[in-house]
Enzyme design. Sequence first.
Site, PDB file in Angstrom:
ATOM      1  N   ASP A  68       0.992  -1.219   0.022  1.00 51.25           N
ATOM      2  CA  ASP A  68       0.044   0.022   0.084  1.00 51.25           C
ATOM      3  C   ASP A  68       0.882   1.324   0.094  1.00 51.25           C
ATOM      4  OD1 ASP A  68       0.707  -0.953   2.758  1.00 51.25           O
ATOM      5  OD2 ASP A  68      -0.595   0.697   3.665  1.00 51.25           O
ATOM      6  N   GLU A 134      -0.122  -1.109   5.856  1.00 52.28           N
ATOM      7  CA  GLU A 134       1.037  -0.390   6.757  1.00 52.28           C
ATOM      8  C   GLU A 134       0.915   1.105   6.850  1.00 52.28           C
ATOM      9  OE1 GLU A 134       5.035   1.074   7.796  1.00 52.28           O
ATOM     10  OE2 GLU A 134       3.747   1.649   5.850  1.00 52.28           O
TER      11      GLU A 134
END
Length: 375
Positions: A68, A134
């Site tokens: 991400d 994250e």
Amino acid sequence: MTEPVIALTKALIAERSISPDDKNCQQMIIDRLKPLGFVIEEVNIGKTKNLWAYHGSGKTLMFAGHTDVVPAGDESKWCYPPFEPTIDENGILYGRGAADMKSGVAAMVCAAETFVKKYPDHTGRIAFLLTSDEEADATDGTVKVVDLLIKRQEQIDYCIVGEPSSDSVLGDQIKNGRRGSLTANLVVHGIQGHVAYPHLADNPVHKFAPALNELVTTVWDNGNEYFPQTTMQIANINGGTGAENVVPGDLSVQFNFRYSSELTDEMIKAKVEAILQKHHLNYTLNWRLSGHPFLTPQGELTDAAASAIKAFTQIDTKLSTSGGTSDGRFIAKLGCQVIELGVLNKTIHKVNENVNCQDVITLQAIYIDILEKLL
């Protein structure tokens, strides 16, 4: 530039995987690892995609990272569209996630591909732990997979987190630990009133000012040989109605501690509470612990990484615990040696985030060398 690791980096950047939406990143990686004989397990929780994969058995070196990215912001300010990976005439690859950390993921995957093809019957085990959670809440990602691995009693010996750890040149530092992160959300209560009649009000801003001064001037510790001293910073402070003639009823203050292994979160909480009570404040206080400090002392993993960096960059790397937090704080619970080793961090989260293509190619070579040294 046709090197496979650059092609994979570009393909990952082209996926608009704004946290926690992975888009097609992890599937792309599965499609690379599965034909090599990797055991694939998708551990998807809510909107978060997690990948656990491994090849071989025995002593385990795990690569960890995230697919991400943070939002690109105002895309008109980028020199190239942030999700259309572009390499300029100097070999610099632009795009959101170029440094943080799609190039790191690509280098890991390509290193594993090369190693397994060269050593199909290698000793030990190569593993991957990837998440799409994250950059945002970090609640359904690595932390949940680590809990699962602990429950299964999986043994992980070494972990390389591919976060952008380098400062000025590739490999100039390895992160072998991180400070803890603790956030306080404080509301100081007063009594709202008219500014012309202060005796009928109780201004929480005025009441808090001496305590604020004490909080920001306190020396919390002096650090140690591995960690810099603990720091406290105000992140947000808000009070008032917006009107110039109203004493606010409440003052909201948010502050964060990045703390060394000299302190625990409980020690910090107790000291803050003591300061607030010393100044006779009426308050509500809530805490959020993002992670405890963790440390991997010099040993097999740091030595292998330092040797590989020296071989490919001629640099004598240094160990560092500076910077923010990473998923290494969760992985450390597995009891393994953990380091962060990746490209430069100069442009992460910025407009025109970029990475030097040659650094990505070299990083892959460093990862392969570490695999050869440890497995």
